[in-house]
Write a protein that holds these residues in place. Structure first.
Motif, PDB file in Angstrom:
ATOM      1  N   ASP A 169      21.928  14.551 -65.892  1.00 14.30           N
ATOM      2  CA  ASP A 169      21.804  13.249 -66.552  1.00 14.30           C
ATOM      3  C   ASP A 169      21.791  12.111 -65.529  1.00 14.30           C
ATOM      4  N   MET A 170      22.465  12.331 -64.404  1.00 15.37           N
ATOM      5  CA  MET A 170      22.517  11.332 -63.335  1.00 15.37           C
ATOM      6  C   MET A 170      21.527  11.640 -62.219  1.00 15.37           C
ATOM      7  N   ALA A 171      20.644  12.600 -62.462  1.00 19.81           N
ATOM      8  CA  ALA A 171      19.695  13.047 -61.435  1.00 19.81           C
ATOM      9  C   ALA A 171      20.430  13.544 -60.203  1.00 19.81           C
ATOM     10  N   LEU A 172      21.538  14.273 -60.436  1.00 18.56           N
ATOM     11  CA  LEU A 172      22.300  14.928 -59.378  1.00 18.56           C
ATOM     12  C   LEU A 172      22.292  16.420 -59.667  1.00 18.56           C
ATOM     13  N   SER A 173      22.224  17.234 -58.647  1.00 19.30           N
ATOM     14  CA  SER A 173      22.358  18.673 -58.851  1.00 19.30           C
ATOM     15  C   SER A 173      23.834  19.014 -58.795  1.00 19.30           C
ATOM     16  N   PRO A 174      24.280  20.115 -59.431  1.00 22.08           N
ATOM     17  CA  PRO A 174      25.699  20.465 -59.416  1.00 22.08           C
ATOM     18  C   PRO A 174      26.279  20.537 -58.016  1.00 22.08           C
ATOM     19  N   SER A 175      25.524  21.015 -57.057  1.00 23.56           N
ATOM     20  CA  SER A 175      26.045  21.084 -55.683  1.00 23.56           C
ATOM     21  C   SER A 175      25.615  19.889 -54.859  1.00 23.56           C
ATOM     22  N   ASP A 176      24.619  19.164 -55.362  1.00 23.18           N
ATOM     23  CA  ASP A 176      24.017  18.019 -54.666  1.00 23.18           C
ATOM     24  C   ASP A 176      23.532  18.397 -53.277  1.00 23.18           C
ATOM     25  N   ILE A 177      23.188  19.658 -53.084  1.00 22.73           N
ATOM     26  CA  ILE A 177      22.654  20.092 -51.802  1.00 22.73           C
ATOM     27  C   ILE A 177      21.142  20.175 -51.878  1.00 22.73           C
ATOM     28  N   GLU A 178      20.637  20.701 -52.979  1.00 20.34           N
ATOM     29  CA  GLU A 178      19.192  20.736 -53.157  1.00 20.34           C
ATOM     30  C   GLU A 178      18.886  20.328 -54.583  1.00 20.34           C
ATOM     31  N   MET A 179      17.786  19.636 -54.757  1.00 23.09           N
ATOM     32  CA  MET A 179      17.426  19.135 -56.069  1.00 23.09           C
ATOM     33  C   MET A 179      17.113  20.298 -57.012  1.00 23.09           C
ATOM     34  N   GLU A 180      17.502  20.104 -58.276  1.00 23.59           N
ATOM     35  CA  GLU A 180      17.224  21.111 -59.287  1.00 23.59           C
ATOM     36  C   GLU A 180      15.715  21.202 -59.526  1.00 23.59           C
ATOM     37  N   VAL A 181      15.179  22.409 -59.525  1.00 24.67           N
ATOM     38  CA  VAL A 181      13.757  22.609 -59.768  1.00 24.67           C
ATOM     39  C   VAL A 181      13.560  22.877 -61.255  1.00 24.67           C
ATOM     40  N   VAL A 182      12.709  22.087 -61.902  1.00 24.02           N
ATOM     41  CA  VAL A 182      12.435  22.265 -63.318  1.00 24.02           C
ATOM     42  C   VAL A 182      10.929  22.401 -63.489  1.00 24.02           C
ATOM     43  N   SER A 183      10.549  22.954 -64.614  1.00 25.47           N
ATOM     44  CA  SER A 183       9.127  23.089 -64.908  1.00 25.47           C
ATOM     45  C   SER A 183       8.537  21.724 -65.225  1.00 25.47           C
ATOM     46  N   LEU A 184       7.222  21.643 -65.163  1.00 25.72           N
ATOM     47  CA  LEU A 184       6.566  20.388 -65.495  1.00 25.72           C
ATOM     48  C   LEU A 184       6.812  20.002 -66.952  1.00 25.72           C
ATOM     49  N   ASP A 185       6.868  21.009 -67.818  1.00 26.69           N
ATOM     50  CA  ASP A 185       7.134  20.722 -69.229  1.00 26.69           C
ATOM     51  C   ASP A 185       8.528  20.103 -69.394  1.00 26.69           C
ATOM     52  N   GLU A 186       9.515  20.671 -68.683  1.00 22.77           N
ATOM     53  CA  GLU A 186      10.871  20.142 -68.780  1.00 22.77           C
ATOM     54  C   GLU A 186      10.948  18.731 -68.204  1.00 22.77           C
ATOM     55  N   ALA A 187      10.267  18.501 -67.083  1.00 25.48           N
ATOM     56  CA  ALA A 187      10.247  17.168 -66.487  1.00 25.48           C
ATOM     57  C   ALA A 187       9.602  16.164 -67.432  1.00 25.48           C
ATOM     58  N   ARG A 188       8.531  16.611 -68.113  1.00 20.77           N
ATOM     59  CA  ARG A 188       7.848  15.734 -69.072  1.00 20.77           C
ATOM     60  C   ARG A 188       8.759  15.433 -70.259  1.00 20.77           C
ATOM     61  N   ASN A 189       9.487  16.448 -70.710  1.00 15.47           N
ATOM     62  CA  ASN A 189      10.411  16.241 -71.829  1.00 15.47           C
ATOM     63  C   ASN A 189      11.510  15.246 -71.471  1.00 15.47           C
ATOM     64  N   GLN A 190      12.073  15.384 -70.246  1.00 13.67           N
ATOM     65  CA  GLN A 190      13.119  14.462 -69.815  1.00 13.67           C
ATOM     66  C   GLN A 190      12.597  13.031 -69.747  1.00 13.67           C
ATOM     67  N   ALA A 191      11.370  12.871 -69.245  1.00 21.04           N
ATOM     68  CA  ALA A 191      10.778  11.534 -69.148  1.00 21.04           C
ATOM     69  C   ALA A 191      10.552  10.940 -70.536  1.00 21.04           C
ATOM     70  N   GLU A 192      10.118  11.776 -71.483  1.00 23.46           N
ATOM     71  CA  GLU A 192       9.886  11.281 -72.839  1.00 23.46           C
ATOM     72  C   GLU A 192      11.198  10.847 -73.487  1.00 23.46           C
ATOM     73  N   VAL A 193      12.257  11.635 -73.306  1.00 25.90           N
ATOM     74  CA  VAL A 193      13.560  11.286 -73.874  1.00 25.90           C
ATOM     75  C   VAL A 193      14.033   9.938 -73.332  1.00 25.90           C
ATOM     76  N   MET A 194      13.928   9.771 -72.019  1.00 23.85           N
ATOM     77  CA  MET A 194      14.387   8.529 -71.403  1.00 23.85           C
ATOM     78  C   MET A 194      13.557   7.344 -71.884  1.00 23.85           C
ATOM     79  N   ALA A 195      12.242   7.508 -71.976  1.00 22.59           N
ATOM     80  CA  ALA A 195      11.362   6.424 -72.410  1.00 22.59           C
ATOM     81  C   ALA A 195      11.664   6.017 -73.850  1.00 22.59           C
ATOM     82  N   VAL A 196      11.835   6.998 -74.741  1.00 18.77           N
ATOM     83  CA  VAL A 196      12.105   6.705 -76.146  1.00 18.77           C
ATOM     84  C   VAL A 196      13.459   6.005 -76.288  1.00 18.77           C
ATOM     85  N   LYS A 197      14.480   6.533 -75.629  1.00 22.31           N
ATOM     86  CA  LYS A 197      15.806   5.924 -75.737  1.00 22.31           C
ATOM     87  C   LYS A 197      15.815   4.505 -75.184  1.00 22.31           C
TER      88      LYS A 197
END
Length: 460
Positions: free
Chosen positions: A398-426
């Protein structure tokens, strides 16, 4: 024990003294008493929390003093319970330097006190009186909201911290505020230089005057001179003028951000104004008195700017008569969680969020993050999390932090698109106060599409 009675000498027609309640919590433990006498203040002393509670319920004490020294866990619990109930009074703590080494005690001071002073008080009575006056004035205004559109949303963000480096900054603010001399604030971008400048102004004798900020990095070089000194057009038949910051901040404080970005010619004119205590508008031969305290800030090494010829040495020497170095957020690790919770509570009412706090993984990720943007970056990530969170506890993603904050979490393009849509709508719903038509217009979609997205992501 010292005699604590106080009989103010009020002449006919004079204003009555302001009242303050003094809770001497050290009394029952036979610690040395403190005799507090301040001009124009009527100070009533009590020696226990039950007695203080009774006096508060029968009298309107806007401000109070508390003598706290060497508390054990049971006493901290007692005093904390008292302050949780009596939060309508602005409290100022009187304690010793040794107690401030205790993180539990520091948290108590941060959560429940307007300010604190270390003992002995002999050299700080004027500062104490000024702080009481500021607290009193602030409490007088607490039921009078400011007019709309006169504040930016983040204007009342306070300086927060209990780390040794921040306690040192707070101490410097107290000592520097009362001296009407220039101050140079240096620290990384986002570390809070403007907040410190504002705090210095609020504690100074210029606090009733304006506090203005001029950001040299945000102005075109061609406009900086007129912005700082003002202009006066010479044509008598169509005379016009522009008030500069030195004039509009008269009687108060001017904070010049990124002083190393001030053009050399303007630096020379500013130095001359500070030396001669006067200046002229651009295009005018009339001298005007300089009646403003100059504070300056920089995110880079000022001495290096001097060596490179970007900052006049004489101006640097003049501005750095007093200086404060602000630590980066990575240098005050123990403040990170404290700051996060402060900003969470500060902003959560602005968002329709189910979040009530942070998960353990999120706290761990915040502690491991580098925070190159310092406190400003933390604020932005908290705001993002309040939009993105769909659970009671904010998660690292939610804060764009990975649990270890060592390497960024890799997500699929669909998941990235879903996160962007949620943020835009809210964001659109929050911005339009849930006006569906306006939110859909902001997003560039139809109302039907917006309703579909809200159903898809269970946004209400």
């Amino acid at each position: 024990m010292a005699n604590y009675s106080y009989s103010p000498n009020v002449t006919r027609g004079a204003l009555p003294p302001r009242k303050a309640l003094y809770l001497d919590y050290s009394y029952d433990r036979s610690l040395p008493g403190i005799d507090i006498r301040l001009d124009n203040w009527a100070i009533e002393r009590v020696t226990s929390t039950p007695r203080a509670r009774s006096r508060l319920h029968h009298n309107n004490f806007l401000v109070g003093l508390v003598h706290l020294e060497h508390l054990d866990d049971e006493q901290i619990e007692d005093i904390e319970g008292f302050f949780r109930e009596e939060d309508s009074t602005a409290w100022i703590a009187l304690t010793c330097q040794e107690d401030l080494k205790n993180p539990v005690f520091r948290r108590l001071i941060y959560q429940y006190f307007y300010d604190y002073f270390t003992l002995p008080l002999e050299n700080n009575l004027d500062y104490l009186k000024a702080t009481l006056g500021h607290a009193y004035g602030k409490c007088m205004l607490k039921d009078s909201p400011p007019p709309p559109d006169e504040r930016q949303p983040d204007d009342d963000i306070e300086i927060v911290g209990t780390s040794p480096s921040m306690l040192k900054v707070f101490e410097q603010i107290r000592h520097i505020a009362g001296v009407d001399a220039p101050v140079l604030l240096h620290g990384e971008s986002g570390s809070g230089k403007e907040l410190v400048a504002s705090a210095i102004h609020q504690r100074s004798h210029r606090s009733s005057g304006p506090f203005q900020v001029m950001n040299c990095a945000a102005l075109p070089e061609s406009l900086i001179d007129s912005e700082l000194f003002g202009t006066q057009e010479p044509a008598p038949e169509n005379a016009s003028s522009r008030t500069g910051r030195l004039e509009s901040a008269a009687g108060g404080t001017l904070f010049i951000k990124e002083i190393t970005r001030l053009p050399i010619q303007a630096q020379q004119k500013l130095l001359h104004a500070m030396e001669q205590n006067s200046y002229q508008r651009e295009g005018s031969g009339i001298s005007r008195q300089l009646n403003v305290r100059i504070l300056a800030g920089t995110a880079e090494d000022a001495t290096q700017a001097v060596s490179e010829g970007r900052l006049i040495n004489e101006l640097y020497q003049r501005l750095s008569i007093l200086s404060i170095a602000l630590p980066s957020l990575s240098e005050r690790e123990q403040d990170i969680e404290l700051l996060a919770r402060y900003f969470f509570n500060r902003f959560k009412e602005e968002y329709d969020t189910p979040a009530t706090g942070f998960s353990a993984d999120t706290v761990d990720a915040m502690l491991k993050h580098r925070w190159s943007g310092n406190v400003r970056e933390l604020i932005n990530k908290i705001r993002r999390a309040l939009v993105m969170s769909q659970t009671e506890l904010i998660q690292p993603q939610d804060m764009a932090l990975s649990p270890s904050d060592i390497e960024m979490e890799v997500v699929s393009l669909d998941e990235a698109r879903n996160q962007a849509e949620v943020m835009a709508v809210k964001c659109s719903l929050q911005h339009t106060h849930h006006n569906i038509s306006k939110a859909a217009s902001l997003l560039g979609v139809s109302r039907v599409t917006l309703y579909r997205l809200m159903d898809k992501y269970a946004i209400r």
